[in-house]
Write a protein that holds these residues in place. Structure first.
Motif, PDB file in Angstrom:
ATOM      1  N   PHE A 155      39.234  45.916  42.153  1.00 41.33           N
ATOM      2  CA  PHE A 155      38.454  46.256  40.788  1.00 41.33           C
ATOM      3  C   PHE A 155      38.428  48.362  40.940  1.00 41.33           C
ATOM      4  CE2 PHE A 155      36.548  42.527  41.491  1.00 41.33           C
ATOM      5  CZ  PHE A 155      37.166  42.197  39.602  1.00 41.33           C
ATOM      6  N   ILE A 156      39.025  48.663  39.944  1.00 38.35           N
ATOM      7  CA  ILE A 156      38.937  50.344  39.849  1.00 38.35           C
ATOM      8  C   ILE A 156      38.692  50.520  38.256  1.00 38.35           C
ATOM      9  CG2 ILE A 156      40.516  52.501  38.848  1.00 38.35           C
ATOM     10  CD1 ILE A 156      42.469  49.467  40.653  1.00 38.35           C
ATOM     11  N   ASP A 206      35.099  55.816  35.434  1.00 33.76           N
ATOM     12  CA  ASP A 206      35.783  56.559  35.259  1.00 33.76           C
ATOM     13  C   ASP A 206      36.968  57.401  36.688  1.00 33.76           C
ATOM     14  OD1 ASP A 206      33.579  58.275  34.217  1.00 33.76           O
ATOM     15  OD2 ASP A 206      32.528  59.386  35.524  1.00 33.76           O
ATOM     16  N   HIS A 207      36.812  56.310  37.165  1.00 35.17           N
ATOM     17  CA  HIS A 207      38.243  56.174  38.685  1.00 35.17           C
ATOM     18  C   HIS A 207      39.223  55.477  37.571  1.00 35.17           C
ATOM     19  CE1 HIS A 207      35.772  56.985  41.480  1.00 35.17           C
ATOM     20  NE2 HIS A 207      34.968  55.975  41.918  1.00 35.17           N
ATOM     21  N   ALA A 208      38.634  54.838  36.383  1.00 29.31           N
ATOM     22  CA  ALA A 208      39.762  53.967  35.919  1.00 29.31           C
ATOM     23  C   ALA A 208      40.218  54.658  35.091  1.00 29.31           C
ATOM     24  CB  ALA A 208      38.958  52.674  35.528  1.00 29.31           C
ATOM     25  N   ARG A 209      39.883  55.780  34.471  1.00 31.13           N
ATOM     26  CA  ARG A 209      39.889  56.118  33.407  1.00 31.13           C
ATOM     27  C   ARG A 209      41.664  57.286  34.145  1.00 31.13           C
ATOM     28  NH1 ARG A 209      34.826  56.659  32.353  1.00 31.13           N
ATOM     29  NH2 ARG A 209      34.123  54.856  30.066  1.00 31.13           N
ATOM     30  N   ALA A 210      40.926  58.263  35.213  1.00 30.74           N
ATOM     31  CA  ALA A 210      42.072  58.301  35.613  1.00 30.74           C
ATOM     32  C   ALA A 210      43.177  58.540  36.140  1.00 30.74           C
ATOM     33  CB  ALA A 210      41.284  59.682  36.593  1.00 30.74           C
ATOM     34  N   TRP A 211      42.705  56.741  36.942  1.00 32.73           N
ATOM     35  CA  TRP A 211      43.228  56.489  37.706  1.00 32.73           C
ATOM     36  C   TRP A 211      44.653  55.439  36.514  1.00 32.73           C
ATOM     37  CZ3 TRP A 211      45.015  51.069  37.692  1.00 32.73           C
ATOM     38  CH2 TRP A 211      45.406  50.816  39.098  1.00 32.73           C
ATOM     39  N   ASP A 212      43.936  55.072  35.557  1.00 33.44           N
ATOM     40  CA  ASP A 212      44.953  54.512  34.493  1.00 33.44           C
ATOM     41  C   ASP A 212      46.650  55.490  34.006  1.00 33.44           C
ATOM     42  OD1 ASP A 212      43.855  52.055  34.319  1.00 33.44           O
ATOM     43  OD2 ASP A 212      42.831  52.595  32.229  1.00 33.44           O
ATOM     44  N   GLY A 213      46.271  56.314  33.659  1.00 31.63           N
ATOM     45  CA  GLY A 213      47.235  58.190  33.019  1.00 31.63           C
ATOM     46  C   GLY A 213      48.024  58.418  35.097  1.00 31.63           C
ATOM     47  N   PRO A 245      39.979  55.162  44.912  1.00 28.92           N
ATOM     48  CA  PRO A 245      39.323  54.509  42.744  1.00 28.92           C
ATOM     49  C   PRO A 245      38.594  53.012  42.647  1.00 28.92           C
ATOM     50  CG  PRO A 245      41.582  54.368  43.601  1.00 28.92           C
ATOM     51  CD  PRO A 245      40.555  55.650  44.759  1.00 28.92           C
ATOM     52  N   VAL A 246      39.369  52.462  44.707  1.00 27.80           N
ATOM     53  CA  VAL A 246      39.131  51.277  44.524  1.00 27.80           C
ATOM     54  C   VAL A 246      37.035  51.248  44.631  1.00 27.80           C
ATOM     55  CG1 VAL A 246      39.251  48.785  45.899  1.00 27.80           C
ATOM     56  CG2 VAL A 246      40.963  50.009  44.620  1.00 27.80           C
ATOM     57  N   PHE A 247      36.469  50.573  43.673  1.00 26.86           N
ATOM     58  CA  PHE A 247      35.111  50.555  44.042  1.00 26.86           C
ATOM     59  C   PHE A 247      34.815  49.308  44.839  1.00 26.86           C
ATOM     60  CE2 PHE A 247      35.415  49.075  39.666  1.00 26.86           C
ATOM     61  CZ  PHE A 247      34.440  48.013  39.622  1.00 26.86           C
ATOM     62  N   ILE A 248      35.555  48.274  45.059  1.00 28.12           N
ATOM     63  CA  ILE A 248      35.004  46.974  45.218  1.00 28.12           C
ATOM     64  C   ILE A 248      35.675  45.654  45.615  1.00 28.12           C
ATOM     65  CG2 ILE A 248      34.359  45.440  43.228  1.00 28.12           C
ATOM     66  CD1 ILE A 248      32.504  44.384  44.624  1.00 28.12           C
ATOM     67  N   THR A 249      36.549  44.986  46.415  1.00 32.30           N
ATOM     68  CA  THR A 249      37.554  44.317  46.592  1.00 32.30           C
ATOM     69  C   THR A 249      36.852  42.839  46.782  1.00 32.30           C
ATOM     70  OG1 THR A 249      37.741  44.887  48.946  1.00 32.30           O
ATOM     71  CG2 THR A 249      38.744  46.343  47.880  1.00 32.30           C
ATOM     72  N   PHE A 250      38.085  41.961  46.940  1.00 31.58           N
ATOM     73  CA  PHE A 250      37.596  40.074  47.271  1.00 31.58           C
ATOM     74  C   PHE A 250      38.862  39.623  47.876  1.00 31.58           C
ATOM     75  CE2 PHE A 250      34.359  40.779  43.752  1.00 31.58           C
ATOM     76  CZ  PHE A 250      33.653  40.475  44.532  1.00 31.58           C
ATOM     77  N   ARG A 288      49.796  53.095  43.105  1.00 30.67           N
ATOM     78  CA  ARG A 288      49.425  52.107  44.073  1.00 30.67           C
ATOM     79  C   ARG A 288      49.319  52.668  45.419  1.00 30.67           C
ATOM     80  NH1 ARG A 288      54.444  50.215  47.968  1.00 30.67           N
ATOM     81  NH2 ARG A 288      54.372  48.259  48.191  1.00 30.67           N
ATOM     82  N   VAL A 289      50.220  53.751  45.600  1.00 28.17           N
ATOM     83  CA  VAL A 289      49.527  54.396  46.930  1.00 28.17           C
ATOM     84  C   VAL A 289      48.437  54.692  46.657  1.00 28.17           C
ATOM     85  CG1 VAL A 289      49.584  56.843  47.599  1.00 28.17           C
ATOM     86  CG2 VAL A 289      52.090  56.300  47.067  1.00 28.17           C
ATOM     87  N   ARG A 290      47.670  54.948  46.085  1.00 31.99           N
ATOM     88  CA  ARG A 290      45.843  55.360  46.018  1.00 31.99           C
ATOM     89  C   ARG A 290      45.628  53.951  46.370  1.00 31.99           C
ATOM     90  NH1 ARG A 290      44.444  59.948  41.824  1.00 31.99           N
ATOM     91  NH2 ARG A 290      46.152  61.833  42.564  1.00 31.99           N
ATOM     92  N   VAL A 291      45.809  53.224  45.927  1.00 33.02           N
ATOM     93  CA  VAL A 291      44.754  51.697  46.205  1.00 33.02           C
ATOM     94  C   VAL A 291      45.385  51.309  47.789  1.00 33.02           C
ATOM     95  CG1 VAL A 291      45.826  48.838  45.604  1.00 33.02           C
ATOM     96  CG2 VAL A 291      45.034  51.046  43.413  1.00 33.02           C
ATOM     97  N   LEU A 292      46.860  50.708  47.860  1.00 26.39           N
ATOM     98  CA  LEU A 292      47.178  50.749  49.487  1.00 26.39           C
ATOM     99  C   LEU A 292      46.075  51.756  50.601  1.00 26.39           C
ATOM    100  CD1 LEU A 292      51.038  50.141  48.912  1.00 26.39           C
ATOM    101  CD2 LEU A 292      48.211  48.083  48.931  1.00 26.39           C
ATOM    102  N   SER A 293      46.458  53.566  49.610  1.00 26.60           N
ATOM    103  CA  SER A 293      45.415  53.792  50.946  1.00 26.60           C
ATOM    104  C   SER A 293      44.128  53.926  51.356  1.00 26.60           C
ATOM    105  CB  SER A 293      45.637  55.812  50.421  1.00 26.60           C
ATOM    106  OG  SER A 293      47.139  55.700  50.351  1.00 26.60           O
ATOM    107  N   ALA A 294      43.150  52.957  49.694  1.00 29.92           N
ATOM    108  CA  ALA A 294      42.203  52.670  49.524  1.00 29.92           C
ATOM    109  C   ALA A 294      41.940  51.927  50.732  1.00 29.92           C
ATOM    110  CB  ALA A 294      41.713  52.892  48.363  1.00 29.92           C
ATOM    111  N   LEU A 295      42.498  50.625  50.928  1.00 30.17           N
ATOM    112  CA  LEU A 295      43.002  49.950  51.372  1.00 30.17           C
ATOM    113  C   LEU A 295      42.918  49.891  52.788  1.00 30.17           C
ATOM    114  CD1 LEU A 295      44.738  47.203  49.154  1.00 30.17           C
ATOM    115  CD2 LEU A 295      41.898  46.827  49.473  1.00 30.17           C
ATOM    116  N   ALA A 296      44.088  50.759  53.712  1.00 34.63           N
ATOM    117  CA  ALA A 296      44.160  51.588  54.462  1.00 34.63           C
ATOM    118  C   ALA A 296      42.345  51.835  54.780  1.00 34.63           C
ATOM    119  CB  ALA A 296      45.531  52.243  54.679  1.00 34.63           C
TER     120      ALA A 296
END
Length: 488
Positions: free
Chosen positions: A363-364, A367-374, A343-348, A381-389
């Motif tokens: 940033f999410i 369409d990614h945000a519409r799914a992730w927000d729910g 869901p994370v498509f860009i980071t700084f 948290r798990v999905r964001v940290l997994s993307a960062l890993a």
């Protein structure tokens, strides 16, 4: 400052009964400002400095609108508007005036690209998506830049073939130009970041004008010399808070959503469930879509009503992971990543200047945000940290702090970062963004001539609205409209 609590999406407008008040009655203040975001606060301050009395009515329980801050894991984070660039003169001047400092966005080291399941390091502005794809991206960007130069800043409706450009989406234009998959996906990253939507959802004319009024894609996207060059030590919300403090006690009233505005040639009566304020003029400094939450009596002209329906906000959410230190720098990484996976498509890297904590902004959007927000908080948290890993390794799974902000769930905003009008909503309606209706004037970042959608646009729009209202109040008052009894 602490993070604001998220709320459910606002439902349809409910017309609360309010007492009938003649707008021509003696005013309580000269000007009412609706909305205590940066734009409304600046409009109120400028009017106050010109000698007018003002009252600011804010629906939420805090000032700032689309800027908000929190302290997470011992680090400051900006949950809304974050970055500023050297060409954004109005927000920089305001921040300097109120004593909010800024520092450079970290950019040293290699960027990362997660592309088709492959992680790649790179330097510079162009991600390594393959020689053929890079050439195709250059072709698409050149065609886009040629087209955006035909769009007059501040007057997109005067562009050659404005109606035809407005009838397309960015996505349909990319398809017509035979953009390759990489070019389309990279432009989608721009689209999600800028408007919180997919290329298939936003008017091509709006995209062209938005980029034109920022000075081009490079100015909009670059870190050095671009719109993400710096951010604030004390946070962007602190700018709004200090401007609100300058207005003085009792001027800003929180938790006071405006229900109805009665207006005539002589003034307004602005109703909340806490009472009515009579004024000579009103400045509505809300996102265009929120104008429909207010009942105007008499009704606004049809184009203004359509504006509130057709200039809906995008959906862009943010997440922050805070670490004991910016460990990715040990590997020579900048902290800036692009991903096609979500869901994370860009980071700084937004770590503090002294690197006392490592902070990654995620940033999410779209369409990614519409799914992730729910999702529930733990799953988000798990999905964001997994993307960062996936980018930075297993250390990314162990932050000392984490938070996220779902702007689409904010009751009095409904999305972000700015409006994302669809096809057919720009050539016809853009001029109505700032066009006064009797004593009703408009502000908000969407109404800015330059840097619309940014904090700089919010500030300049507030300044412009204050000038217009001051000039309006200085002009001779119109003759009152005869009543029905008089006409008889």
């Amino acid at each position: 400052m602490t993070s604001t609590a998220t709320r459910p999406n606002a439902g349809p407008h409910v017309d609360h009964p309010v007492p009938a008040v003649d707008p021509a009655d003696a005013p309580d203040v000269d000007v009412v400002v609706v909305g205590a975001g940066l734009s409304g606060l600046v409009a109120a301050r400028d009017l106050q400095q010109r000698g007018f009395t003002v009252r600011v009515l804010e629906a939420a329980d805090r000032v700032g609108g689309r800027v908000a801050s929190a302290t997470v894991g011992g680090a400051h984070v900006d949950l809304g508007g974050t970055f500023v660039g050297p060409e954004q003169e109005r927000i920089l001047a305001l921040a300097d005036e109120v004593g909010v400092r800024r520092y450079p966005t970290h950019e040293a080291g290699d960027n990362l690209l997660m592309w088709r399941g492959d992680l790649r390091r790179y330097r510079g502005l162009v991600p390594p998506v393959g020689p053929a794809a890079v050439l195709d991206l250059a072709r698409i960007r050149a065609a886009f830049e040629r087209l955006r130069r035909t769009v007059p800043v501040g007057r997109p409706w005067d562009a050659p073939n404005a109606a035809a450009l407005d009838a397309q989406t960015l996505g349909s234009w990319l398809h017509a130009r035979r953009a390759g998959p990489a070019s389309h996906d990279l432009m989608a990253v721009v689209c999600k970041t800028s408007w919180g939507c997919e290329p298939s959802e936003v008017s091509l004319l709006h995209v062209l004008h938005y980029v034109a009024q920022a000075g081009g894609l490079d100015a909009l996207l670059d870190t050095r010399d671009g719109a993400v060059e710096q951010h604030f030590v004390e946070g962007s919300h602190e700018v709004a808070a200090r401007v609100a403090d300058q207005l003085g006690a009792g001027v800003v009233r929180l938790g006071a959503p405006v229900l109805r505005v009665d207006w005539s040639s002589t003034g307004v009566a602005v109703h909340t469930d806490r009472g009515t304020t009579r004024a000579r003029r009103v400045v509505v400094a809300t996102p265009p879509a929120l104008r429909r939450r207010i009942r105007f009596v008499p009704a606004l002209p049809a184009p203004h009503r359509q504006m509130s329906q057709r200039w809906a906000p995008g959906v862009l959410s943010k997440a922050y992971a805070v670490y004991e230190r910016p460990f990715w720098r040990d590997a020579g990484l900048s902290g800036m990543t692009i991903s096609d996976a979500g869901p994370v498509f860009i980071t700084f890297d937004t770590s503090p200047a002294d690197a006392a904590r490592g902070v990654v902004l995620c940033f999410i959007g779209g369409d990614h945000a519409r799914a992730w927000d729910g999702l529930d908080p733990a799953e988000r948290r798990v999905r964001v940290l997994s993307a960062l890993a996936d980018h930075f390794g297993p250390q990314a799974l162990e932050p000392v702090g984490y938070t996220d902000q779902r702007w689409g769930e904010e009751e009095w905003l409904g999305g972000g970062p700015t409006a994302a009008p669809g096809p057919g909503a720009v050539a016809e309606l853009h001029a109505r963004l700032t066009e006064p209706v009797g004593p009703v004037h408009w502000a908000g970042t969407e109404t800015a001539r330059r840097w619309a959608g940014h904090m700089d646009g919010a500030v300049s729009a507030g300044e412009r609205a204050a000038r217009e209202v001051a000039a309006d109040l200085a002009s001779p008052a119109p003759a009152p409209t005869p009543s029905k009894e008089t006409r008889r």
